[in-house]
Scaffold this motif. Structure first.
Motif, short mmCIF file in Angstrom:
data_model
loop_
_atom_site.label_atom_id
_atom_site.label_comp_id
_atom_site.label_asym_id
_atom_site.label_seq_id
_atom_site.Cartn_x
_atom_site.Cartn_y
_atom_site.Cartn_z
N ARG A 282 0.82 -0.82 -0.32
CA ARG A 282 -0.15 0.09 0.01
C ARG A 282 1.07 0.86 -0.12
NH1 ARG A 282 -2.68 -4.47 0.10
NH2 ARG A 282 -3.78 -5.24 1.84
N GLN A 283 1.53 0.97 -0.93
CA GLN A 283 2.63 3.03 -0.72
C GLN A 283 3.35 2.91 -1.77
OE1 GLN A 283 6.26 0.57 0.75
NE2 GLN A 283 5.73 0.57 2.95
N LEU A 284 3.16 4.33 -2.32
CA LEU A 284 3.26 4.96 -3.31
C LEU A 284 4.45 5.92 -3.27
CD1 LEU A 284 -0.28 6.41 -4.00
CD2 LEU A 284 0.96 4.92 -5.39
N ASP A 285 5.15 6.50 -4.04
CA ASP A 285 6.40 7.09 -3.95
C ASP A 285 6.24 8.04 -4.85
OD1 ASP A 285 7.69 5.28 -1.87
OD2 ASP A 285 9.59 4.42 -3.41
N TYR A 286 6.33 9.56 -4.33
CA TYR A 286 6.45 10.54 -5.03
C TYR A 286 7.81 11.40 -5.15
CZ TYR A 286 1.22 10.02 -4.29
OH TYR A 286 -0.37 9.44 -4.61
N LYS A 287 7.93 11.78 -6.22
CA LYS A 287 9.47 13.42 -6.55
C LYS A 287 8.20 14.09 -6.83
CE LYS A 287 13.64 13.95 -8.51
NZ LYS A 287 14.12 13.09 -9.53
N ILE A 288 9.05 15.55 -5.89
CA ILE A 288 8.31 16.80 -6.38
C ILE A 288 8.66 16.73 -7.00
CG2 ILE A 288 8.20 19.07 -4.76
CD1 ILE A 288 7.56 17.72 -2.42
N ILE A 289 8.32 18.35 -8.32
CA ILE A 289 9.01 18.81 -9.10
C ILE A 289 8.86 20.07 -9.08
CG2 ILE A 289 8.18 19.75 -12.01
CD1 ILE A 289 6.84 17.07 -12.30
N ASN A 290 7.14 20.79 -8.38
CA ASN A 290 7.68 22.43 -8.01
C ASN A 290 6.91 22.45 -6.63
OD1 ASN A 290 5.44 22.85 -9.37
ND2 ASN A 290 6.49 22.47 -10.73
N LYS A 291 6.78 23.45 -6.21
CA LYS A 291 5.43 24.45 -5.12
C LYS A 291 5.12 24.92 -5.61
CE LYS A 291 6.92 26.14 -2.07
NZ LYS A 291 7.26 26.47 -0.31
N THR A 292 4.22 25.18 -6.02
CA THR A 292 2.25 25.99 -6.31
C THR A 292 2.52 27.55 -5.95
OG1 THR A 292 0.70 25.02 -6.11
CG2 THR A 292 2.19 24.49 -8.12
N THR A 293 2.64 26.36 -3.91
CA THR A 293 2.23 27.95 -2.99
C THR A 293 3.30 28.26 -2.23
OG1 THR A 293 1.45 26.60 -1.53
CG2 THR A 293 -0.29 27.40 -2.63
N GLY A 294 3.35 29.11 -1.16
CA GLY A 294 3.97 28.67 -0.16
C GLY A 294 5.74 29.95 -1.11
N LYS A 295 6.80 30.34 0.20
CA LYS A 295 7.30 31.40 -0.29
C LYS A 295 9.04 30.48 0.53
CE LYS A 295 4.68 35.21 1.03
NZ LYS A 295 5.07 36.52 1.20
N LYS A 296 9.84 31.57 -0.10
CA LYS A 296 11.15 30.99 0.59
C LYS A 296 11.49 31.51 1.71
CE LYS A 296 13.18 29.44 -4.07
NZ LYS A 296 14.36 29.13 -4.95
N LYS A 297 12.35 31.00 2.47
CA LYS A 297 12.96 31.82 3.37
C LYS A 297 14.06 32.75 3.35
CE LYS A 297 15.17 29.84 7.57
NZ LYS A 297 15.44 29.01 8.72
N GLN A 298 14.35 33.98 3.73
CA GLN A 298 14.37 34.64 3.74
C GLN A 298 16.19 34.73 4.23
OE1 GLN A 298 14.03 37.41 1.41
NE2 GLN A 298 12.17 36.18 0.54
N LYS A 299 17.22 34.34 3.75
CA LYS A 299 18.36 34.43 4.34
C LYS A 299 18.71 35.76 5.07
CE LYS A 299 20.53 30.75 1.71
NZ LYS A 299 21.90 30.16 0.88
N ALA A 300 19.82 35.20 5.62
CA ALA A 300 20.12 36.58 6.94
C ALA A 300 20.97 37.11 5.98
CB ALA A 300 20.17 35.80 8.09
N LYS A 301 21.08 38.70 5.73
CA LYS A 301 21.92 39.30 5.57
C LYS A 301 23.36 39.37 6.63
CE LYS A 301 19.05 41.47 2.23
NZ LYS A 301 18.69 42.30 1.35
#
Length: 648
Positions: free
Chosen positions: A629-648
């Motif tokens: 009963r297992q499925l394996d997925y590979k994410i291609i891209n995300k359609t929502t959410g934002k990247k975490k801002q890196k500290a400068k």
């Protein structure tokens, strides 16, 4: 729970297994963690004696008082002269050894039902093959495994079938005799409304217009208790099964089909014995009079839900006035229920189109229309009013009736839900260690159109107490009812059959004996357990068909939402099939991702890319294993959410 002698520093409790570790919930309310070396062969659900270790958090199991389960479905694996069974049950943490002489005609990959016979303290359990189920992966093999692993037999004993046949032989005579003493509803427009593939019709509605503002609505339920008498073989079997089981491709009935699909079923244009709840109502849904009793009815129309919805949407029928009026009354009942505090939980269900071999060739989401809600609201009404009627008769004396109760949410789980909501920007108002139904409904409405809505909806359900059967009434918090029982489905639920018997006793002005109620109390505990097992089987059959359906689409691209976040990867629920699969950390791209448990997300150490619970993603199906009963997925891209801002 069985009584046993034990030392003062030992406690009795139930084991819960997670992986190879366990937890014992003790009779004094204490929970002790059990390491693998301290399980002492205990399995999930076993009743045990446990000794608390000095740290106060861990325990050591000293004795198995009662096994919850000794039979397991599993896959044969042969290595040289050794034969073992790998159990399907994910909570069974060890293999079972089988004598090679029993497996000479079997090969690796065969599925069997095995029973544990002994378990040496320093080794693995030894078992005996009870039944050969077939090659793994076959539809019949897998469905039988799902059922048998949870204790549901598909066949009835000869003595049970003989009683059912005898009831069929006496059927015509029974109708003639019973018609003399029962209230007769055969002249009223009466309809059953069920799924288009239903075979057991256990409820029907009759309608009579009394004036422009007064209506008589009859809720008629199959009178199973007339045919299934206490102590009979049919009764013993129904009590043992507890419920019918509804898998994707079949129904395993609680009662033989001679009863469930024939003489008890409220089939169109045939006289049937019923137990009825009849209400005289105003257009506002106010009950002016009610009547409960045994009846004889004749369904004049068998509707599928789709037929009724078409009429409610404007199609013309001789039942148009009746159905439209019933729908308006149902709306008012629903409004009053919500005003009283009913929680408006809705969850999507999938429906499969199967070929002749049981393989899924299509899948759709079940739509809940006004036709579904109409039936639901009148069944809720009958269940509530029967419980209220008996409560008034007994002056609310405990242990005199069966109630379907639903306790207040657990405060610890509510606190966890509140914490869970915070990262998503939602809150839950808890006042004086209590939450109101209106507050929970406010939250559910607020998240309904968000990507996190389905996830939050399920988290809220998990925070709720579970509805159970009890002979002590505390009301039904989720429905907002002070009184509630199960009266409307005796063909498929044993507690409903018991409720019919008790209601009949009170209608006759009698009181059930103490010994009878003691047996009822034992029966409903077992029924609650069978209800849980049936739900597990139903979910497992859905999961199997989801994976089988997706197995033919390896390499294709889909959309879904992230439904779980773990240190191993992300669980993703596919949009159309609701099939859950995992995108492992190694399949997330050229970055090292770490779990941010507090915010239910994983974060890329180099890129700052985040994947968060509830995010919408596009993914590719890379592997499907129906047996596991297992499925394996590979994410291609995300359609929502934002990247975490890196500290400068």
């Amino acid at each position: 729970m069985e009584k046993t002698q034990h030392q003062d520093n030992e406690l009795t409790g139930l084991v819960r297994i997670n992986g190879k570790y366990g937890t014992v919930n003790c009779e004094n309310g204490q929970a002790l963690n059990i390491f693998p070396e301290d399980l002492n062969t205990a399995l999930h659900g076993d009743t045990v004696l446990v000794k608390a270790l000095p740290d106060g958090e861990r325990g050591k199991i000293t004795k198995i008082i009662k096994r919850a389960k000794t039979r397991f479905a599993g896959i044969i694996e042969k290595t040289g002269q050794t034969t073992i069974v790998n159990p399907d049950d994910r909570k069974m943490y060890t293999t079972i050894t089988i004598p090679s002489a029993e497996a000479t005609d079997l090969t690796s990959g065969d599925k069997v039902m095995v029973e544990i016979k002994d378990w040496p303290a320093d080794g693995k359990p030894n078992g005996q093959i009870i039944k050969h189920l077939g090659k793994r992966g076959g539809n019949e093999t897998e469905m039988q495994s799902i059922l048998l692993d949870r204790g549901f037999e598909t066949d009835f004993l000869p003595a049970v079938l003989a009683e059912a046949e005898a009831a069929k032989d006496r059927f015509a005579e029974s109708l003639t005799n019973e018609a003399k003493s029962r209230r007769d509803f055969r002249g009223l427009p009466t309809m059953t409304i069920d799924p288009d593939d239903a075979k057991d019709f256990d409820d029907a509605l009759s309608f009579k217009k009394l004036s422009d503002d007064r209506f008589e609505v009859g809720v008629h339920i199959a009178d199973v208790s007339y045919y299934v008498r206490p102590g009979s073989e049919l009764d013993k079997e129904a009590a043992l099964r507890g419920t019918s089981v509804y898998l994707v491709d079949r129904t395993v009935p609680m009662l033989p089909e001679i009863l469930s699909n024939d003489i008890c079923s409220l089939r169109p244009d045939e006289d049937r014995l019923a137990f009825s709840a009849v209400f005289e109502m105003t257009a506002d849904g106010e009950i002016k009079q009610e009547w409960f009793g045994r009846s004889i009815i004749r369904s004049s129309q068998r509707f599928a839900y789709e037929d009724v919805q078409a009429i409610l949407d404007g199609d013309q029928s001789e039942y148009s006035e009746a159905l439209n009026t019933l729908n308006k009354l149902a709306y008012r009942l629903r409004e009053k229920k919500i005003e009283a505090g009913a929680i408006t939980f809705e969850d999507a269900e999938v429906k499969f189109d199967l070929d002749e071999t049981g393989r899924p060739i299509g899948v759709t989401l079940r739509e809940r229309t006004d036709a579904h809600k109409l039936i639901e609201d009148f069944m809720l009404l009958a269940n509530r009013q029967v419980a209220r009627f008996v409560s008034q008769k007994t002056k609310q004396t405990p242990h005199t009736f069966i109630y379907r109760i639903h306790d207040l949410p657990d405060m610890e789980k509510l606190a966890e839900l509140k914490t869970f909501l915070r990262p998503f920007g939602f809150d839950l108002k808890i006042t004086d260690e209590h939450i109101s139904q209106k507050e929970l409904n406010r939250l559910l409405a607020q998240v309904e159109e968000t990507s996190q809505g389905p996830i939050i909806h399920r988290a809220a359900i998990r925070a709720m107490a579970k509805a159970i059967y009890s002979t002590t009434n505390i009301g039904h918090w989720g429905l907002g009812f002070d009184y509630y029982t199960h009266f409307t489905s005796p063909i498929r639920r044993y507690p409903d059959l018991l409720v019919h018997r008790l209601l009949d006793t009170y209608l006759k002005g009698q009181t059930p004996k103490q010994a009878e109620m003691a047996k009822v109390a034992r029966d409903i505990i077992q029924s609650t357990d069978r209800e849980i097992k049936a739900a597990e089987a139903e979910r497992e059959s859905v999961k199997l068909k989801q994976v089988e359906f997706m197995a033919g689409k390896i390499g294709q691209t889909f959309t879904g939402i992230i439904s779980g976040v773990t240190k191993w990867g992300l669980f993703i629920e596919e949009t159309e099939t609701k099939a859950d699969g995992m995108a492992r950390m190694s399949n997330l791209g050229d970055d090292y991702f770490e779990l941010d448990e507090k915010n239910y997300q994983i974060v890329g150490k180099r890129t700052g890319q985040t994947f968060r619970l509830g995010d919408k993603v596009t993914f590719k199906l890379t592997e499907a294993d129906p047996v596991r009963r297992q499925l394996d997925y590979k994410i291609i891209n995300k359609t929502t959410g934002k990247k975490k801002q890196k500290a400068k």
